[in-house]
Design a protein around this motif. Sequence first.
Motif, mmCIF file in Angstrom:
data_model
loop_
_atom_site.group_PDB
_atom_site.id
_atom_site.type_symbol
_atom_site.label_atom_id
_atom_site.label_comp_id
_atom_site.label_asym_id
_atom_site.label_seq_id
_atom_site.Cartn_x
_atom_site.Cartn_y
_atom_site.Cartn_z
ATOM 1 N N ARG A 5 26.960 -6.359 -12.965
ATOM 2 C CA ARG A 5 27.364 -4.968 -13.107
ATOM 3 C C ARG A 5 27.008 -4.455 -14.495
ATOM 4 N NH1 ARG A 5 31.273 -3.480 -9.085
ATOM 5 N NH2 ARG A 5 31.482 -1.617 -10.361
ATOM 6 N N ASP A 6 26.957 -3.169 -14.576
ATOM 7 C CA ASP A 6 26.564 -2.563 -15.846
ATOM 8 C C ASP A 6 27.791 -2.181 -16.662
ATOM 9 O OD1 ASP A 6 24.881 -1.494 -17.766
ATOM 10 O OD2 ASP A 6 25.155 0.504 -16.931
ATOM 11 N N HIS A 7 28.595 -3.155 -17.005
ATOM 12 C CA HIS A 7 29.772 -2.871 -17.819
ATOM 13 C C HIS A 7 29.889 -3.912 -18.921
ATOM 14 C CE1 HIS A 7 30.891 -0.459 -14.314
ATOM 15 N NE2 HIS A 7 31.515 0.268 -15.206
ATOM 16 N N VAL A 8 30.763 -3.648 -19.840
ATOM 17 C CA VAL A 8 30.904 -4.612 -20.922
ATOM 18 C C VAL A 8 31.519 -5.890 -20.396
ATOM 19 C CG1 VAL A 8 31.113 -3.029 -22.827
ATOM 20 C CG2 VAL A 8 33.155 -3.726 -21.564
ATOM 21 N N GLN A 9 31.136 -6.962 -21.041
ATOM 22 C CA GLN A 9 31.676 -8.255 -20.662
ATOM 23 C C GLN A 9 32.810 -8.652 -21.603
ATOM 24 O OE1 GLN A 9 28.222 -10.877 -20.799
ATOM 25 N NE2 GLN A 9 26.976 -9.191 -20.055
ATOM 26 N N SER A 10 32.889 -7.974 -22.718
ATOM 27 C CA SER A 10 33.740 -8.399 -23.831
ATOM 28 C C SER A 10 35.028 -9.098 -23.428
ATOM 29 C CB SER A 10 34.048 -7.208 -24.733
ATOM 30 O OG SER A 10 34.700 -6.209 -23.999
ATOM 31 N N MET A 11 36.082 -8.402 -23.211
ATOM 32 C CA MET A 11 37.367 -9.043 -23.005
ATOM 33 C C MET A 11 37.451 -9.748 -21.655
ATOM 34 S SD MET A 11 38.992 -8.717 -25.747
ATOM 35 C CE MET A 11 40.696 -9.124 -25.332
ATOM 36 N N GLU A 12 36.523 -9.412 -20.777
ATOM 37 C CA GLU A 12 36.604 -9.981 -19.442
ATOM 38 C C GLU A 12 35.682 -11.186 -19.249
ATOM 39 O OE1 GLU A 12 36.776 -6.701 -20.117
ATOM 40 O OE2 GLU A 12 38.901 -6.857 -19.683
ATOM 41 N N ALA A 13 34.897 -11.485 -20.271
ATOM 42 C CA ALA A 13 33.904 -12.544 -20.141
ATOM 43 C C ALA A 13 34.531 -13.841 -19.674
ATOM 44 C CB ALA A 13 33.190 -12.759 -21.477
ATOM 45 N N ALA A 14 35.732 -14.072 -20.131
ATOM 46 C CA ALA A 14 36.376 -15.353 -19.857
ATOM 47 C C ALA A 14 36.668 -15.566 -18.382
ATOM 48 C CB ALA A 14 37.660 -15.450 -20.656
ATOM 49 N N PHE A 15 36.606 -14.499 -17.631
ATOM 50 C CA PHE A 15 36.942 -14.647 -16.215
ATOM 51 C C PHE A 15 35.733 -14.950 -15.345
ATOM 52 C CE2 PHE A 15 40.585 -11.923 -17.513
ATOM 53 C CZ PHE A 15 41.548 -12.904 -17.316
ATOM 54 N N ALA A 16 34.569 -15.091 -15.927
ATOM 55 C CA ALA A 16 33.379 -15.389 -15.135
ATOM 56 C C ALA A 16 33.644 -16.617 -14.279
ATOM 57 C CB ALA A 16 32.196 -15.641 -16.056
ATOM 58 N N ASP A 17 33.095 -16.607 -13.092
ATOM 59 C CA ASP A 17 33.219 -17.750 -12.194
ATOM 60 C C ASP A 17 34.673 -18.029 -11.803
ATOM 61 O OD1 ASP A 17 30.488 -17.985 -12.583
ATOM 62 O OD2 ASP A 17 30.811 -19.272 -14.328
ATOM 63 N N LYS A 18 35.476 -17.001 -11.813
ATOM 64 C CA LYS A 18 36.850 -17.191 -11.353
ATOM 65 C C LYS A 18 37.086 -16.303 -10.142
ATOM 66 C CE LYS A 18 39.003 -19.165 -15.274
ATOM 67 N NZ LYS A 18 40.207 -19.286 -16.068
ATOM 68 N N THR A 19 38.045 -16.668 -9.377
ATOM 69 C CA THR A 19 38.361 -15.835 -8.223
ATOM 70 C C THR A 19 39.331 -14.737 -8.636
ATOM 71 O OG1 THR A 19 40.272 -17.163 -7.636
ATOM 72 C CG2 THR A 19 38.160 -17.807 -6.668
ATOM 73 N N VAL A 20 39.404 -13.735 -7.776
ATOM 74 C CA VAL A 20 40.341 -12.643 -7.996
ATOM 75 C C VAL A 20 41.748 -13.199 -8.182
ATOM 76 C CG1 VAL A 20 41.431 -10.654 -6.877
ATOM 77 C CG2 VAL A 20 38.931 -10.953 -6.786
ATOM 78 N N GLN A 21 42.068 -14.176 -7.327
ATOM 79 C CA GLN A 21 43.422 -14.739 -7.399
ATOM 80 C C GLN A 21 43.690 -15.339 -8.783
ATOM 81 O OE1 GLN A 21 45.750 -14.387 -4.820
ATOM 82 N NE2 GLN A 21 47.038 -14.858 -6.592
ATOM 83 N N ASN A 22 42.686 -16.008 -9.340
ATOM 84 C CA ASN A 22 42.855 -16.599 -10.658
ATOM 85 C C ASN A 22 43.114 -15.546 -11.733
ATOM 86 O OD1 ASN A 22 42.660 -19.272 -9.955
ATOM 87 N ND2 ASN A 22 40.417 -19.307 -10.155
ATOM 88 N N VAL A 23 42.403 -14.436 -11.614
ATOM 89 C CA VAL A 23 42.582 -13.368 -12.591
ATOM 90 C C VAL A 23 43.981 -12.774 -12.464
ATOM 91 C CG1 VAL A 23 41.802 -11.096 -13.322
ATOM 92 C CG2 VAL A 23 40.130 -12.840 -12.679
ATOM 93 N N VAL A 24 44.364 -12.513 -11.228
ATOM 94 C CA VAL A 24 45.697 -11.941 -11.006
ATOM 95 C C VAL A 24 46.769 -12.913 -11.498
ATOM 96 C CG1 VAL A 24 47.332 -11.150 -9.256
ATOM 97 C CG2 VAL A 24 44.907 -10.512 -9.089
ATOM 98 N N ASP A 25 46.561 -14.191 -11.204
ATOM 99 C CA ASP A 25 47.523 -15.203 -11.666
ATOM 100 C C ASP A 25 47.629 -15.207 -13.190
ATOM 101 O OD1 ASP A 25 48.041 -15.934 -9.111
ATOM 102 O OD2 ASP A 25 46.869 -17.797 -9.147
ATOM 103 N N PHE A 26 46.484 -15.074 -13.840
ATOM 104 C CA PHE A 26 46.474 -15.087 -15.299
ATOM 105 C C PHE A 26 47.367 -13.976 -15.845
ATOM 106 C CE2 PHE A 26 44.880 -13.451 -19.315
ATOM 107 C CZ PHE A 26 44.844 -14.595 -20.099
ATOM 108 N N TYR A 27 47.220 -12.794 -15.276
ATOM 109 C CA TYR A 27 48.017 -11.671 -15.772
ATOM 110 C C TYR A 27 49.470 -11.781 -15.317
ATOM 111 C CZ TYR A 27 43.835 -9.385 -17.509
ATOM 112 O OH TYR A 27 42.697 -9.093 -18.211
ATOM 113 N N ASP A 28 49.645 -12.414 -14.188
ATOM 114 C CA ASP A 28 50.994 -12.532 -13.645
ATOM 115 C C ASP A 28 51.848 -13.469 -14.504
ATOM 116 O OD1 ASP A 28 52.717 -11.597 -11.639
ATOM 117 O OD2 ASP A 28 52.625 -13.561 -10.637
#
Lengths: 457, 457
Positions: free
Chosen positions: B334-357
């Motif tokens: 995608r054409d967006h910044v990777q900055s703060m979200e870079a760490a989530f590469a190769d993770k599932t949606v569930q993993n991201v949601v879990d991280f914030y949860d």
Amino acid sequence: MTKELHFNGFEMNTPSHINHGLWRHPENNRHRYTELSYWTETAKLLERGLFDAIFLADVVGTYDVYDGSRDPAIIRGLQTPNNDPFLLVPAMAAVTENLGFAVTFTTTYEQPFPNARRFSTLDHLTGGRVAWNVVTGYLPDAARNFGLSDQVKHDDRYDLAEEFLEVSYKLWESSWEADAVVRDAAANLYTDPEKIRQIDHEGRFFTVAGPHLSEPSPQRTPVIYQAGASDRGRVFAARHAEAIFVGARTPEQARKVITDVKELAVSLGRRDDDIRFLLGLNVVVAETEAEVKKKLDDILSYRDVVGYLVHFGGGSGIDLSKLGAEEYIEYKARDHVQSMEAAFADKTVQNVVDFYDDPFSDPFFVHGTPDQVADRIEELADSIGLDGFNLVQYLSPGTFEDFVELVVPELQKRGRYRTAYTPNETLRERLFEGRGPLLPERHPGGSLRVGRNAARA
Amino acid sequence: MTKELHFNGFEMNTPSHINHGLWRHPENNRHRYTELSYWTETAKLLERGLFDAIFLADVVGTYDVYDGSRDPAIIRGLQTPNNDPFLLVPAMAAVTENLGFAVTFTTTYEQPFPNARRFSTLDHLTGGRVAWNVVTGYLPDAARNFGLSDQVKHDDRYDLAEEFLEVSYKLWESSWEADAVVRDAAANLYTDPEKIRQIDHEGRFFTVAGPHLSEPSPQRTPVIYQAGASDRGRVFAARHAEAIFVGARTPEQARKVITDVKELAVSLGRRDDDIRFLLGLNVVVAETEAEVKKKLDDILSYRDVVGYLVHFGGGSGIDLSKLGAEEYIEYKARDHVQSMEAAFADKTVQNVVDFYDDPFSDPFFVHGTPDQVADRIEELADSIGLDGFNLVQYLSPGTFEDFVELVVPELQKRGRYRTAYTPNETLRERLFEGRGPLLPERHPGGSLRVGRNAARA
């Protein structure tokens, strides 16, 4: 007819603003313009003197007409170097409670969206003490700093300014309803999304989707100041301005501007008391006539006449250094503002030079004891129909100090100057008592307001 | 190796900045963001705590990716409404003597000329306490406020940013010589015109003639902060940044960013200690473990997980509300910044949601008694090779207060925190002790300097 007059302190974030050569005076503090304390001290002084506001001029280029060079301006510190005026306001606001702030910003070079947020931010931080002096820019040199090959044509600048204001009003008045911000913690609702909307502006010069990023500030739209004196500028001012800085060299000219603009304003659906008219004023005052004489000799000896001619060149586009003394100035054929120079139409170069050479030829140069100065101020205001003045400085802050200490008490005795601020009033309410903090419905900005406090249901 | 760490207070002119939902906490003051006193109090607090600076984030659009709407952000006060960050600085500067100010400004939408004057103005008024956090903007929504039909492509944004900085450096470093301002009253010479020059920049994106309008400020170029974490962003940061806000979710990732950027910087002719690396840090601290537990329960109960997902959507362009829990996030396409979200590469949606949860899953969430927090801060700094942290708030100003009162003294005891400011130092000197207030010659900005203090004769 006795009414209280409105006074602004006229300033600029630069060493030499209006009275050129005076920076050399040993008591002048203009070289301190880069210091925060210069501005906070000035703000406190003006607030002590119960001024309406400090009026901050600005340019975004250099004066390079006189002698075909910017060097004569650079040498004199004449509006170059200069710094941004917006950034003075928060510091001055932090040390005052009532003083207003009029900031000059040109509509010609930057985008309306970030400018609208800047003014909303200032209006929030100051509790509604902010005005925007809308200018279209007059220095050809400025355009080249913004990727434009040459100055936008005069009338096009006003078309652009009209659209710039339209976009700004949409952002300030119609993007957020007054009660959009709810802050209901229990409902997890900070802002009601039903009460904010995009503006989706698509015009000749600007495309702006919105919504505005700022929630509504106390005044929403800052008080609109304007100074245009050309034919096109007058129509613009009659439509938008709430306060006009009248550019005139004689009382007759000032009267005519006021009559014309009031007529135009009424023809555009506004009231003839919807605009306050202010005039630039130079004052030298002292306790006794002997002291006045001494002060005049001292101050005027520092005037640098060429500086005034350089300044004239920037505003008019006319290089007086290249014209013969007997030549007539025909600036109307040129693509520059007429504003402050309008009064010189049909005059020869020699007459203009003489005017600047002899400060006493300026009818708005007022000097004398407090009593004499107050007499003259009353006479000017009443005979011209003015609402007030922008006080220019010779010495910073000496001129403001003298005025606050000697002239303000005298005007107060006569019922021509407030004796206290009304607590918590916005700058708009200070100019238009009893009318509330928002633009009236009959103003093109006020007519766009939606939701609560809207012009229409 | 014991070195003093650098701390910034991380803030934004908006109700909900990073820790969403917390505005609902009864002790939170975030709704006071429109008040001058909120900012002057915060500045005084950070100065009492001997912080390097307050770091002001900014966006110029709304978060409209999550659920295909901006409403989830609007409801939460999530970076909308927001006000201009520049205009907070002068007020905070007026009530402090040492605190620095890092202001975020995007290079994508506005012109370099007025931005350069704004930073010069701030650098003058603050006596050299200013940094510019250079961003390229990540909200597609923002472009539509500036007459652009869609977001400028990611890599083009960096080309544009490169040229924006080039123009800025020319204005700051090569337009005025250090001794251009003479102020010789006897000679009627404010500025020596031989020592200022146009920049005459003509590039792909910008045409700017100059000269710069501001005389040289204490630092000339503000300290350059950057946060880019994409491949292109890292090259940009390695070339320009003096301080980098590292975007990472794990210590390993942070270490890798630092190693990579240092290597790149050296390959570009800079030194490996020319950049300070800072990481965002969340801290909950109290005197005893029982109080820590109570405070954690209280604060974390106000977290609004959906708010974090909305925020993620704006930064990544990925609408988590529309994806299945098992889907992998492929933001790299995608054409967006990777900055703060870079760490989530190769993770599932569930993993991201879990991280914030689960806030405890964040290795940069530090909680405990002063001793425990200081231990963890030292461990993170030393194991990662960090120079310091940007402290995020849960409660404003409660989080800063706790840190100043409980953590700072503990870090001071350990020799990891300054015990006093060095008087009259610029922000650059605070970050790079003994190197002076100006950009080094090996920096692309410093290399452009002319006249006295120039890189070359």
